[in-house]
Design a protein around this motif. Structure first.
Motif, PDB file in Angstrom:
ATOM      1  N   VAL A 193       1.160  -1.261  -0.297  1.00 23.80           N
ATOM      2  CA  VAL A 193       0.003  -0.070  -0.012  1.00 23.80           C
ATOM      3  C   VAL A 193       0.814   1.202  -0.407  1.00 23.80           C
ATOM      4  CG1 VAL A 193      -2.018  -1.503   1.157  1.00 23.80           C
ATOM      5  CG2 VAL A 193       0.162  -0.121   2.639  1.00 23.80           C
ATOM      6  N   SER A 194       0.474   2.459  -0.480  1.00 22.41           N
ATOM      7  CA  SER A 194       0.922   3.388   0.176  1.00 22.41           C
ATOM      8  C   SER A 194       1.357   4.250   0.562  1.00 22.41           C
ATOM      9  CB  SER A 194       0.252   4.770  -0.680  1.00 22.41           C
ATOM     10  OG  SER A 194      -1.361   4.410  -0.417  1.00 22.41           O
ATOM     11  N   SER A 195       1.570   3.707   1.980  1.00 22.15           N
ATOM     12  CA  SER A 195       1.734   3.963   3.434  1.00 22.15           C
ATOM     13  C   SER A 195       1.273   3.481   4.574  1.00 22.15           C
ATOM     14  CB  SER A 195       1.351   5.910   3.637  1.00 22.15           C
ATOM     15  OG  SER A 195       0.374   6.291   4.035  1.00 22.15           O
ATOM     16  N   GLY A 196       2.219   3.591   5.625  1.00 18.98           N
ATOM     17  CA  GLY A 196       1.617   3.092   6.689  1.00 18.98           C
ATOM     18  C   GLY A 196       0.680   3.556   7.279  1.00 18.98           C
ATOM     19  N   THR A 197       0.260   4.733   6.911  1.00 22.76           N
ATOM     20  CA  THR A 197      -1.019   5.693   7.100  1.00 22.76           C
ATOM     21  C   THR A 197      -1.944   4.556   6.387  1.00 22.76           C
ATOM     22  OG1 THR A 197       0.297   7.462   8.088  1.00 22.76           O
ATOM     23  CG2 THR A 197      -2.040   7.499   7.218  1.00 22.76           C
ATOM     24  N   ASP A 198      -1.802   4.472   4.934  1.00 21.44           N
ATOM     25  CA  ASP A 198      -3.115   3.735   5.000  1.00 21.44           C
ATOM     26  C   ASP A 198      -3.333   2.720   4.602  1.00 21.44           C
ATOM     27  OD1 ASP A 198      -3.625   6.480   3.399  1.00 21.44           O
ATOM     28  OD2 ASP A 198      -2.309   6.106   1.580  1.00 21.44           O
ATOM     29  N   ALA A 199      -1.622   1.774   5.017  1.00 19.69           N
ATOM     30  CA  ALA A 199      -2.363   0.346   5.716  1.00 19.69           C
ATOM     31  C   ALA A 199      -2.944   0.553   6.903  1.00 19.69           C
ATOM     32  CB  ALA A 199      -0.903  -0.495   6.252  1.00 19.69           C
ATOM     33  N   ILE A 200      -3.392   1.134   8.001  1.00 24.37           N
ATOM     34  CA  ILE A 200      -3.547   0.995   9.192  1.00 24.37           C
ATOM     35  C   ILE A 200      -5.497   1.966   8.609  1.00 24.37           C
ATOM     36  CG2 ILE A 200      -5.083   2.373  11.142  1.00 24.37           C
ATOM     37  CD1 ILE A 200      -1.780   2.692  11.229  1.00 24.37           C
ATOM     38  N   LEU A 201      -4.772   2.134   8.115  1.00 26.91           N
ATOM     39  CA  LEU A 201      -7.243   2.907   7.190  1.00 26.91           C
ATOM     40  C   LEU A 201      -7.304   1.976   6.540  1.00 26.91           C
ATOM     41  CD1 LEU A 201      -8.177   5.903   6.655  1.00 26.91           C
ATOM     42  CD2 LEU A 201      -7.403   6.090   4.812  1.00 26.91           C
ATOM     43  N   THR A 226      -2.078   6.204  24.106  1.00 30.25           N
ATOM     44  CA  THR A 226      -2.926   7.882  23.921  1.00 30.25           C
ATOM     45  C   THR A 226      -1.167   7.693  23.045  1.00 30.25           C
ATOM     46  OG1 THR A 226      -2.952   9.601  24.555  1.00 30.25           O
ATOM     47  CG2 THR A 226      -1.479   7.597  26.059  1.00 30.25           C
ATOM     48  N   TYR A 227       0.155   6.964  22.818  1.00 32.78           N
ATOM     49  CA  TYR A 227       1.580   7.949  22.931  1.00 32.78           C
ATOM     50  C   TYR A 227       1.265   6.945  21.911  1.00 32.78           C
ATOM     51  CZ  TYR A 227       6.396   8.815  24.469  1.00 32.78           C
ATOM     52  OH  TYR A 227       7.511   9.022  24.428  1.00 32.78           O
ATOM     53  N   SER A 228       1.921   7.976  20.496  1.00 32.04           N
ATOM     54  CA  SER A 228       1.780   6.765  19.565  1.00 32.04           C
ATOM     55  C   SER A 228       2.148   7.399  18.149  1.00 32.04           C
ATOM     56  CB  SER A 228       1.155   5.600  19.043  1.00 32.04           C
ATOM     57  OG  SER A 228       1.560   5.493  17.652  1.00 32.04           O
ATOM     58  N   PHE A 229       3.052   7.477  17.080  1.00 32.18           N
ATOM     59  CA  PHE A 229       2.702   8.247  16.010  1.00 32.18           C
ATOM     60  C   PHE A 229       1.486   8.887  16.083  1.00 32.18           C
ATOM     61  CE2 PHE A 229       2.572   9.230  11.717  1.00 32.18           C
ATOM     62  CZ  PHE A 229       2.966  10.987  11.428  1.00 32.18           C
ATOM     63  N   PHE A 230       0.809  10.077  15.418  1.00 36.82           N
ATOM     64  CA  PHE A 230      -0.241  10.862  14.756  1.00 36.82           C
ATOM     65  C   PHE A 230      -1.408   9.364  14.044  1.00 36.82           C
ATOM     66  CE2 PHE A 230      -3.426  12.660  12.664  1.00 36.82           C
ATOM     67  CZ  PHE A 230      -4.494  12.911  14.157  1.00 36.82           C
ATOM     68  N   ALA A 231      -0.973   9.302  12.938  1.00 38.18           N
ATOM     69  CA  ALA A 231      -1.653   8.037  12.454  1.00 38.18           C
ATOM     70  C   ALA A 231      -2.489   7.072  12.845  1.00 38.18           C
ATOM     71  CB  ALA A 231      -0.261   7.131  11.168  1.00 38.18           C
ATOM     72  N   THR A 232      -1.882   6.342  14.443  1.00 40.26           N
ATOM     73  CA  THR A 232      -2.347   5.061  14.289  1.00 40.26           C
ATOM     74  C   THR A 232      -3.849   5.434  14.529  1.00 40.26           C
ATOM     75  OG1 THR A 232      -0.524   4.700  16.100  1.00 40.26           O
ATOM     76  CG2 THR A 232      -2.345   3.701  16.735  1.00 40.26           C
ATOM     77  N   VAL A 258      -8.522   6.053  12.645  1.00 45.15           N
ATOM     78  CA  VAL A 258      -9.665   5.373  13.702  1.00 45.15           C
ATOM     79  C   VAL A 258     -10.878   7.144  12.892  1.00 45.15           C
ATOM     80  CG1 VAL A 258     -10.771   4.908  15.327  1.00 45.15           C
ATOM     81  CG2 VAL A 258      -8.357   4.223  15.185  1.00 45.15           C
ATOM     82  N   ALA A 259      -9.979   7.931  13.497  1.00 48.66           N
ATOM     83  CA  ALA A 259     -11.162   9.368  13.139  1.00 48.66           C
ATOM     84  C   ALA A 259     -11.607   9.991  11.995  1.00 48.66           C
ATOM     85  CB  ALA A 259     -10.130  10.464  13.858  1.00 48.66           C
ATOM     86  N   ARG A 260     -10.395   9.120  10.906  1.00 48.31           N
ATOM     87  CA  ARG A 260     -10.829   9.344   9.619  1.00 48.31           C
ATOM     88  C   ARG A 260     -12.007   8.168   9.259  1.00 48.31           C
ATOM     89  NH1 ARG A 260      -5.979   9.595   5.820  1.00 48.31           N
ATOM     90  NH2 ARG A 260      -7.416   9.915   4.469  1.00 48.31           N
ATOM     91  N   VAL A 261     -11.647   7.071   9.466  1.00 43.51           N
ATOM     92  CA  VAL A 261     -13.009   6.614   9.245  1.00 43.51           C
ATOM     93  C   VAL A 261     -14.549   6.574   9.817  1.00 43.51           C
ATOM     94  CG1 VAL A 261     -11.572   4.647   8.396  1.00 43.51           C
ATOM     95  CG2 VAL A 261     -12.277   4.959  10.555  1.00 43.51           C
ATOM     96  N   GLY A 262     -14.367   7.577  10.509  1.00 41.29           N
ATOM     97  CA  GLY A 262     -15.407   7.981  11.564  1.00 41.29           C
ATOM     98  C   GLY A 262     -15.511   7.338  12.971  1.00 41.29           C
ATOM     99  N   ALA A 263     -14.921   6.403  13.307  1.00 41.18           N
ATOM    100  CA  ALA A 263     -14.870   5.560  14.268  1.00 41.18           C
ATOM    101  C   ALA A 263     -14.153   6.473  15.828  1.00 41.18           C
ATOM    102  CB  ALA A 263     -13.651   4.503  14.453  1.00 41.18           C
ATOM    103  N   LYS A 264     -14.838   6.342  16.708  1.00 40.45           N
ATOM    104  CA  LYS A 264     -14.423   7.269  17.986  1.00 40.45           C
ATOM    105  C   LYS A 264     -12.759   6.404  18.720  1.00 40.45           C
ATOM    106  CE  LYS A 264     -15.054   8.658  22.386  1.00 40.45           C
ATOM    107  NZ  LYS A 264     -16.691   7.429  23.324  1.00 40.45           N
ATOM    108  N   PRO A 265     -11.549   6.914  18.815  1.00 38.57           N
ATOM    109  CA  PRO A 265     -10.464   6.483  19.107  1.00 38.57           C
ATOM    110  C   PRO A 265      -9.774   6.382  20.727  1.00 38.57           C
ATOM    111  CG  PRO A 265      -9.720   8.514  18.046  1.00 38.57           C
ATOM    112  CD  PRO A 265     -11.602   8.790  18.063  1.00 38.57           C
TER     113      PRO A 265
END
Ligand code: PLP
Length: 396
Positions: A57-65, A83-89, A93-100
């Protein structure tokens, strides 16, 4: 002496001809999107990581997405992350509309725990994203046991942990799927952005492939709403050259970590022996702030193989130490200065300062030192001497 936080030129030099030949091969083919190069890389990296399926995939972020989308996670769902990680984690979750739903981390490993997960689970929890921070794996067996009991999917954020193991098992294949990043600073870096999802579940693999390509198997017919999460053929070609060297590079990072440990321990021992000039104090990790003049070295779980994507120490007066090292030409970085629960963009989640004290203390006093494999012994001595020198100035 200059010691950059990361210098990739030495790693590139011996591979230059091979990398340029691989890039030329793709240029000559004029096939840039998916195709044979990406398929070959996926086969090779799946075998290397011990996964049944690997999807570039295109990035680690997009892998999670893509993983979250493939698992059907969205509005009304909760996903537990540290709560302690790189922002993408948490961002994904927020980008798919779910709640972290955030949890604190363990003070020794900086990783989330099974207990933290158990306390955070509600009837809406659909997944957990354990992050193998800095290259050391979460203790996965108890975490997976909690997740299975509550029917919660496990998405490993292995972006910093390619090749790391937990009780001999590789990162990214213990949960339902694993997400990797080939950002240039990761242990296996592409020449730009890139990422990977691994899974042993054939149906989930098919779903992730679908999401990677706009939910489309047949051109212009869309079964689902996905995205453009494709890995470039050029990146796949570069990664095919680099991947066989990963184990050697990881070994060099581990050797450097062991050398830092010896050098710091020698400095602390020497200081203890010389009462007139007490220098640096080494202390084991603790949940609270690190005292001034004290350094905490990163702990390695006995059951885990740490790949040291980062070598993160904790120091009392971290900012003073960092300024001192910067003045001496030593690159450092703070991973991460603000935990998710204190980020502006997550204000609506309703957390406040003090909610996750371990992460807050770590954010205040952690500092990453240069750890790349090509560091010389002289450079490491210089880093340790400079750090000890600063700690000495803090003593009365
Ligand atoms: C690097 C990283 C990511 C994101 O990877 P990108 O390839 O930069 O998108 C996600 N999670 C963690 C823990 C990372 O370190």
């Amino acid at each position: 002496m200059q010691v950059p936080l990361l210098d990739l030129t030495a790693q590139y030099a011996p591979l230059r001809d091979e990398v340029l030949a691989a890039i030329t091969r793709v240029c000559d083919s004029q096939r840039f999107i998916l195709g044979a190069e990406v398929e070959a890389f996926e086969r090779e990296i799946a075998a290397q990581l011990g996964a049944a399926h690997a999807i570039g995939v295109s990035s680690g972020t997009d892998a999670i997405l893509a993983a979250l989308m493939a698992l059907g996670i969205g509005a009304g769902d909760e996903v537990v992350t540290p709560t302690y990680s790189f922002f993408a984690t948490a961002g994904c979750v927020a980008r798919v509309g779910a709640k972290p739903v955030l949890v604190d981390v363990d003070p020794v490993t900086f990783n989330m725990t099974a207990d933290g997960l158990a306390r955070a689970i509600t009837s809406r929890t659909k997944a957990v994203i354990p992050v193998h921070l800095y290259g050391q794996m979460v203790d996965m067996d108890p975490l997976i046991a909690v997740a299975r009991k509550h029917n919660v999917a496990v998405i490993e954020d292995a972006c910093q942990a390619i090749g790391a193991t937990d009780r001999g098992r590789q990162a990214g294949v213990l949960g339902d799927c694993g997400c990797f990043s080939f950002f240039p600073s990761k242990n296996l870096g592409a020449f730009g952005d890139g990422g990977l999802v691994t899974t042993n579940d054939a149906a989930l693999a098919a779903r992730i492939r679908l999401m990677r390509n706009h939910g489309s198997e047949t051109k212009y017919y869309h079964q689902a709403v996905g995205g453009n999460f494709r890995l470039d053929a050029l990146q796949a070609a570069v990664l095919r050259v680099k991947a066989p060297h990963l184990e050697g590079w990881t070994g060099a990072r581990r050797a450097n970590a062991a050398r830092y440990r010896r050098l710091f321990e020698a400095a602390a021992g020497a200081a203890a022996g010389a009462a007139a000039n007490p220098g640096v104090t080494l202390a084991p990790a603790s949940p609270g702030p690190t005292p001034r003049g004290t350094i905490v070295l990163p702990a390695e779980r006995p059951d885990a193989l740490h790949i040291f994507n980062q070598f993160v120490i904790r120091a009392g007066d971290r900012d003073g130490l960092r300024a001192h090292l910067t003045a001496r030409g030593i690159g450092t970085e703070i991973y991460y200065p603000v935990p998710f629960h204190l980020q502006d963009c997550f204000a609506d989640l309703g957390y406040k300062a003090g909610d996750f004290p371990v992460a807050e203390a770590a954010a205040a006093d952690s500092l990453a030192l240069p750890i790349y494999g090509e560091l010389t012994e002289a450079q490491q001595r210089y880093v340790v001497d400079s750090a000890v020198e600063y700690c000495q100035t803090l003593r009365p």
